[in-house]
Structures are given as structure tokens and as C-alpha cells.
Design an enzyme around this catalytic site. Sequence first.
Site, PDB file in Angstrom:
ATOM      1  N   HIS A   1       2.105  -5.309  -3.073  1.00  0.00           N
ATOM      2  CA  HIS A   1       2.701  -5.217  -1.731  1.00  0.00           C
ATOM      3  C   HIS A   1       1.778  -4.426  -0.808  1.00  0.00           C
ATOM      4  O   HIS A   1       1.452  -4.872   0.300  1.00  0.00           O
ATOM      5  CB  HIS A   1       4.067  -4.533  -1.828  1.00  0.00           C
ATOM      6  CG  HIS A   1       4.725  -4.261  -0.521  1.00  0.00           C
ATOM      7  ND1 HIS A   1       5.784  -5.008  -0.052  1.00  0.00           N
ATOM      8  CD2 HIS A   1       4.496  -3.303   0.423  1.00  0.00           C
ATOM      9  CE1 HIS A   1       6.165  -4.543   1.125  1.00  0.00           C
ATOM     10  NE2 HIS A   1       5.406  -3.498   1.440  1.00  0.00           N
ATOM     11  N   GLU A   2       1.348  -3.248  -1.268  1.00  0.00           N
ATOM     12  CA  GLU A   2       0.482  -2.404  -0.437  1.00  0.00           C
ATOM     13  C   GLU A   2      -0.893  -3.044  -0.251  1.00  0.00           C
ATOM     14  O   GLU A   2      -1.474  -2.988   0.841  1.00  0.00           O
ATOM     15  CB  GLU A   2       0.353  -1.014  -1.060  1.00  0.00           C
ATOM     16  CG  GLU A   2       1.646  -0.212  -1.070  1.00  0.00           C
ATOM     17  CD  GLU A   2       2.201   0.023   0.324  1.00  0.00           C
ATOM     18  OE1 GLU A   2       1.418   0.063   1.292  1.00  0.00           O
ATOM     19  OE2 GLU A   2       3.426   0.154   0.454  1.00  0.00           O
TER      20      GLU A   2
END
Length: 231
Positions: free
Chosen positions: A18-19
Site C-alpha cells: 500500500h505504502e
Amino acid sequence: MPELLASIVASVLAITLHEAAHGYAALALGDDTAKRMGRLSLNPLRHVDQVGTILLPGFLLVTQLLTVGRVEFMFGWAKPVPVDVMALHNPRRGMMIVAAAGPAMNFLLAWTAGLLVHPVELFGSLLSPDSLGMAYRFLGLCILANLVLGLFNLLPIPPLDGGRIVTGLLPRALALPYMRLERWGILIVLFVVFLLPRLTDGVDPVGWALRNVVSEAFTLVVRLSGNGAGP
């Protein structure tokens, strides 16, 4: 213990990618801040936040195991990937795309986990019943972790991704005051998640979301990955 380990691995993969998706999206749109700061990485340790990734989840884990003997709920966050909005080719549109990249990655990972059920079924005869069951459980946890993370981040509360998407959609006169909510965003989220259910009888937004939104999304992912009608 194996299920706890599988849950941790599934969550770490969901959070890390996600990051990373935020950072790669920003780089593609002109901002290399994450790359220069060493945050454009698939190494989970680069995204660890001392409070959100270690202390709070650890506290929730220990207290639940000591009080009810099982883990019913976990909450936390990773260190946000740094993005210089003004370095993006089109700051307003770019901010929306960078923000949406994280949840989009989670939904892609959830669908991919659903697709991986097919090779597990194909080669399941090579595994022991326990190993086969654990493989199915791990893929289910991957779907669940990614859906929870992706949908949670779409809440329209700064600094969550949904809040930044809304900021990009609002007229400038409204976007600026809305962005100022970011300093209170985490407190608002913690109030809704932890305090509101205890202060008001029958009001449990997280429980409602898990029973309805996440459950329906899980069923949709199962169907879209060709695994029947779902649970």
C-alpha cells in the site's frame, strides 16, 4: 499461533505494498521525494511507525489475549510515504491519483489472492490436509487484510487517502479548510473506532462495516476471482 503468524504476514504485505504504491505513483507523476528519502521500498521495516505499527497493535494484542483470550480487533498504521504535492506535474489531480494508488493496490492484491486459490486447488493433492487448510486460510486472510486496509483508507477523513481524494475534488475555497482537518484526523478516527462504541449504546461503526461493507466486498472478490458465489 500459525493463524496469528499468517495474519501478521498478510497484514505486513498489505501495508507494505500500500505504502510502496503511493511512492511509485508519486514518482511516475514527477515527485521523487520518497525515492530520495529511501522510502520507495518493498522492505516492510522502511515503513514501520513506532506508535502505529508497534506500540498500539502490540498493546491491543496483549490486552485482548489477557482479557478475552483471543484477538477480536486490530488497529494501526504505517509511516506515510513522503510526497511533495507541489512537485507533481498537476498537484490537485496528482494528489488524488497518489492517494488512490494505495487502496487500488490493496484491491488488486485481494483479487490476486482470490486468483491464487485456483493453483492451490489444482495442486492440493500434493499437500497434507493441514497444509491445504492453512493455504486456504492464508489466502482468505490476505483478501480480508487488503479489503479492510483499502476500504478503511477510503474514509473521507484527512489524512486518510479518502480525505485527500475529497480534497482534490472540492473547490479550492472548500479544499483548504478541509485540509486543515488533517491535524485532527487521527484523533477523529480513534474516537470513531474506540470511544464512540463505548459512549453510545448500539453505535459501532467498525462492527457495522465489518459485517456489511467488508463482508460484501469479500464476496465480490471471491466472485470476481472465479471462486463461486462466496460465503
